[in-house]
Design a protein around this motif. Structure first.
Motif, PDB file in Angstrom:
ATOM      1  N   PHE A 367       0.841  -1.201   0.000  1.00  0.00           N
ATOM      2  CA  PHE A 367       0.000   0.000   0.000  1.00  0.00           C
ATOM      3  C   PHE A 367       0.881   1.258   0.000  1.00  0.00           C
ATOM      4  CE2 PHE A 367      -2.868   3.095   2.059  1.00  0.00           C
ATOM      5  CZ  PHE A 367      -4.011   2.919   1.304  1.00  0.00           C
ATOM      6  N   ALA A 368       1.889   1.241   0.873  1.00  0.00           N
ATOM      7  CA  ALA A 368       2.789   2.401   0.978  1.00  0.00           C
ATOM      8  C   ALA A 368       3.563   2.586  -0.320  1.00  0.00           C
ATOM      9  CB  ALA A 368       3.764   2.188   2.148  1.00  0.00           C
ATOM     10  N   SER A 369       3.967   1.468  -0.934  1.00  0.00           N
ATOM     11  CA  SER A 369       4.728   1.552  -2.183  1.00  0.00           C
ATOM     12  C   SER A 369       3.889   2.184  -3.297  1.00  0.00           C
ATOM     13  CB  SER A 369       5.185   0.151  -2.593  1.00  0.00           C
ATOM     14  OG  SER A 369       5.587   0.148  -3.925  1.00  0.00           O
ATOM     15  N   VAL A 370       2.602   1.781  -3.374  1.00  0.00           N
ATOM     16  CA  VAL A 370       1.725   2.357  -4.403  1.00  0.00           C
ATOM     17  C   VAL A 370       1.620   3.877  -4.189  1.00  0.00           C
ATOM     18  CG1 VAL A 370      -0.690   2.470  -5.194  1.00  0.00           C
ATOM     19  CG2 VAL A 370       0.396   0.238  -4.825  1.00  0.00           C
ATOM     20  N   ALA A 371       1.415   4.268  -2.926  1.00  0.00           N
ATOM     21  CA  ALA A 371       1.281   5.706  -2.625  1.00  0.00           C
ATOM     22  C   ALA A 371       2.574   6.446  -2.983  1.00  0.00           C
ATOM     23  CB  ALA A 371       0.949   5.885  -1.143  1.00  0.00           C
ATOM     24  N   THR A 372       3.711   5.813  -2.718  1.00  0.00           N
ATOM     25  CA  THR A 372       4.995   6.450  -3.023  1.00  0.00           C
ATOM     26  C   THR A 372       5.179   6.641  -4.525  1.00  0.00           C
ATOM     27  OG1 THR A 372       5.910   5.372  -1.083  1.00  0.00           O
ATOM     28  CG2 THR A 372       7.507   6.233  -2.666  1.00  0.00           C
ATOM     29  N   ARG A 373       4.824   5.583  -5.314  1.00  0.00           N
ATOM     30  CA  ARG A 373       4.994   5.688  -6.779  1.00  0.00           C
ATOM     31  C   ARG A 373       4.154   6.857  -7.322  1.00  0.00           C
ATOM     32  NH1 ARG A 373       8.005   1.979  -5.272  1.00  0.00           N
ATOM     33  NH2 ARG A 373       9.096   3.893  -4.875  1.00  0.00           N
ATOM     34  N   MET A 374       2.983   7.048  -6.724  1.00  0.00           N
ATOM     35  CA  MET A 374       2.117   8.153  -7.150  1.00  0.00           C
ATOM     36  C   MET A 374       2.799   9.494  -6.816  1.00  0.00           C
ATOM     37  SD  MET A 374      -0.713   7.151  -8.545  1.00  0.00           S
ATOM     38  CE  MET A 374      -0.706   5.480  -9.125  1.00  0.00           C
ATOM     39  N   SER A 418       5.748   1.969 -13.247  1.00  0.00           N
ATOM     40  CA  SER A 418       6.679   1.695 -12.155  1.00  0.00           C
ATOM     41  C   SER A 418       6.046   0.752 -11.122  1.00  0.00           C
ATOM     42  CB  SER A 418       7.250   3.003 -11.624  1.00  0.00           C
ATOM     43  OG  SER A 418       6.782   3.312 -10.400  1.00  0.00           O
ATOM     44  N   ILE A 419       4.723   0.849 -10.924  1.00  0.00           N
ATOM     45  CA  ILE A 419       4.028  -0.098 -10.030  1.00  0.00           C
ATOM     46  C   ILE A 419       4.117  -1.508 -10.634  1.00  0.00           C
ATOM     47  CG2 ILE A 419       1.713  -0.779  -9.232  1.00  0.00           C
ATOM     48  CD1 ILE A 419       1.183   2.286  -8.858  1.00  0.00           C
ATOM     49  N   TYR A 424       4.390  -6.885  -7.382  1.00  0.00           N
ATOM     50  CA  TYR A 424       3.318  -7.280  -6.466  1.00  0.00           C
ATOM     51  C   TYR A 424       1.923  -7.179  -7.109  1.00  0.00           C
ATOM     52  CZ  TYR A 424       3.658  -2.188  -5.595  1.00  0.00           C
ATOM     53  OH  TYR A 424       3.752  -0.844  -5.733  1.00  0.00           O
ATOM     54  N   LEU A 425       1.883  -6.841  -8.419  1.00  0.00           N
ATOM     55  CA  LEU A 425       0.583  -6.701  -9.089  1.00  0.00           C
ATOM     56  C   LEU A 425       0.048  -8.056  -9.531  1.00  0.00           C
ATOM     57  CD1 LEU A 425       0.370  -3.837 -11.710  1.00  0.00           C
ATOM     58  CD2 LEU A 425      -1.029  -4.199  -9.702  1.00  0.00           C
ATOM     59  N   PHE A 426      -1.264  -8.196  -9.467  1.00  0.00           N
ATOM     60  CA  PHE A 426      -1.926  -9.403  -9.933  1.00  0.00           C
ATOM     61  C   PHE A 426      -2.792  -8.962 -11.122  1.00  0.00           C
ATOM     62  CE2 PHE A 426      -5.792 -12.135  -9.579  1.00  0.00           C
ATOM     63  CZ  PHE A 426      -5.196 -13.365  -9.767  1.00  0.00           C
TER      64      PHE A 426
END
Ligand SMILES: NC(=O)C1=CN([C@@H]2O[C@H](COP(=O)(O)OP(=O)(O)OC[C@H]3O[C@@H](n4cnc5c(N)ncnc54)[C@H](O)[C@@H]3O)[C@@H](O)[C@H]2O)C=CC1
Ligand SMILES: N[C@@H](CC=O)C(=O)O
Length: 441
Positions: A367-374, A418-419, A424-426
């Motif tokens: 969750f934190a990684s997704v927010a960071t990429r944004m 980048s995500i 971790y994407l499905f």
């Protein structure tokens, strides 16, 4: 009373059969309104034996539409077969070369050959009318070509495909599957002969390309449209949109930008309380923003035999009422030879809100990684929510739904790429653009 206007119809499917029926049922009223009778003298159709519920015993049948166009005893050639190439293209060209007037509902033909056909019509002093080609029964061509003369259009957008709007509405309101809704749209006569043109967005693109030319005076650029259809829209997207206060519509949008003209067709989330969100089923809506008038919104039946035949008949009636040798309104709103080259704006520079749905591994830090990429891509988030997807995917997966404030398409593409690279994407991320009213964008 003046001599009858003799028409020949090529194609007696959904629209052709409706047109014949209406002309026959309303022959007396039409003769009075138009000042002369309208008579169907000839037709061309593949199947002579099919019962269309109309009387065609007194008309001349042609096996080949080309022969009808070249030799039929007619004043107007009405093309209702469909397709950009083949018989439709050859016969319309032949009819115009012969100096006949032409009426067509064929957006694919106009999107790819409209400028050449308009050039021939203008050289011959013939009328080439195509009101039914865009948004079925809505008189948007006449509005742009005639009523809005003198207005500088800045944006034109709307729901231009009845089949897609019918599918999206039925999926949301009745919980039917995509396949069931499409089948019903076909049964009702809304879909194209090849429904891929509807659901993959090409039909909307053909219509948008025509409107863009009428609105902006450029040559038609049907292949320069950013295109996404509705085949990837799932019931989960429709439900997620509803929870966030949006509905999903397939929109066509054309607008002037600093870098050129932006033309795009894609599923779009619109606020549930906006007018366009209320346009349901086979109904279409076209909004035109211009400097003098402001915003004009036209809403009405977008597909089906009667809706389409109504526009075709209006075009025929205009020809019946026209004076031979009179000054003609240019076919595409501007003389075909004066149309400007198309200058395409880059889609990467499109700016708007985005809905992004990600199915991710249920792991600490994702969750934190997704927010960071944004954040790294300077994307400001209106909301970000995480929810369990146990009913959709294995229990070790979760869904993350993000809604962005207005941001650049390029930034969203970079963030999503980048995500995707994080592992971790499905499945594929779902990205849907959001169109908000101007003051909220
Ligand atoms: N159905 C609708 O709601 C609308 C349709 N249109 C356009 O109107 C046109 C006709 O559409 P529909 O009536 O729905 O299609 P349709 O598929 O029901 O009818 C087309 C008819 O043309 C005939 N045809 C095709 N090639 C032929 C040939 N070479 N010679 C003789 N007949 C031929 C077919 O056999 C068929 O009966 C298309 O260009 C379509 O895109 C436009 C607006 C709405
Ligand atoms: N297939 C088209 C028919 C009208 O243009 C649609 O569904 O809108």
């Amino acid at each position: 009373m003046a001599d009858a206007l003799k028409i020949g119809i090529a194609g007696l499917g959904t629209v052709g059969a409706s047109l014949v029926r209406i002309i026959q049922q309303k022959s007396n009223e039409l003769a009075v309104t138009c000042g002369r009778p309208i008579t169907i003298t000839a037709v061309s159709a593949r199947d002579k034996t099919r019962d269309r519920g109309v009387d065609l015993s007194a008309v001349t049948w042609f096996d080949r539409p080309e022969d009808l166009a070249e030799k039929g005893d007619i004043d107007v050639f009405v093309e209702l077969m469909g397709g950009a190439e083949g018989a439709a293209n050859v016969s319309v060209r032949a009819a115009l070369q012969r100096g006949l007037h032409v009426v067509t509902a064929n957006k694919a033909l106009l999107a790819y050959h409209g400028v050449e056909l308009a050039t021939i019509a203008e050289e011959k002093g013939s009328l080439l009318n195509f009101e039914a080609a865009v948004a079925g029964g809505i008189p948007v061509i006449k509005a742009l070509r005639e009523s809005l003369t003198g207005n500088a259009v800045s944006r034109i957008y709307g729901i231009m495909n009845g089949t897609c709007n019918y599918i999206l509405t039925k999926m949301e309101k009745e919980g039917l599957s995509f396949a069931e809704c499409l089948k019903e749209a076909q049964r009702l006569g809304y879909a194209e002969a090849d429904p891929a043109f509807d659901i993959e967005g090409n039909d909307t693109a053909h219509k948008l390309a025509i409107l863009t030319t009428l609105a902006f005076g450029n040559r038609i650029a049907a292949d320069d449209i950013y295109l996404e259809g509705i085949t990837n829209i799932s019931i989960e997207d429709i439900h997620a949109a509803a929870e966030l206060g949006y509905r999903i519509k397939l929109l066509g949008v054309a607008q002037r930008t600093e870098t050129g003209i932006e033309q795009r067709v894609h599923p779009t989330m619109v606020p549930v309380d906006s007018v366009i969100a209320q346009v349901d089923g086979v109904t279409n809506a076209v909004a035109i923003e211009s400097d003098v008038l402001g915003e004009l919104l036209m809403v009405g039946p977008g597909a089906g035999g009667n809706a389409t035949a109504s526009s075709v008949l209006g075009d025929i009636a205009d020809i019946a009422k026209s004076q031979p040798g009179a000054q003609r309104v240019p076919v595409l709103g501007h003389p075909a030879k004066a149309l400007e080259p198309y200058r395409k704006a880059q889609m990467q520079s499109h700016e708007g809100g985005y809905f992004i749905r990600l199915t991710v591994l249920d792991r600490t830090g994702v969750f934190a990684s997704v927010a960071t990429r944004m954040a790294e891509n300077h994307i400001s988030l209106e909301s970000i929510v995480q929810r369990s997807t146990q009913h959709l995917a294995p229990s070790h997966h979760q869904t993350i739904i993000l809604v962005t404030h207005a941001t650049m398409e390029e930034s969203v593409r970079k963030a999503v790429a980048s995500i995707k690279s994080e592992g971790y994407l499905f499945g594929e991320p779902q990205v849907i653009r959001i169109e908000r009213p101007k003051e909220e964008a």
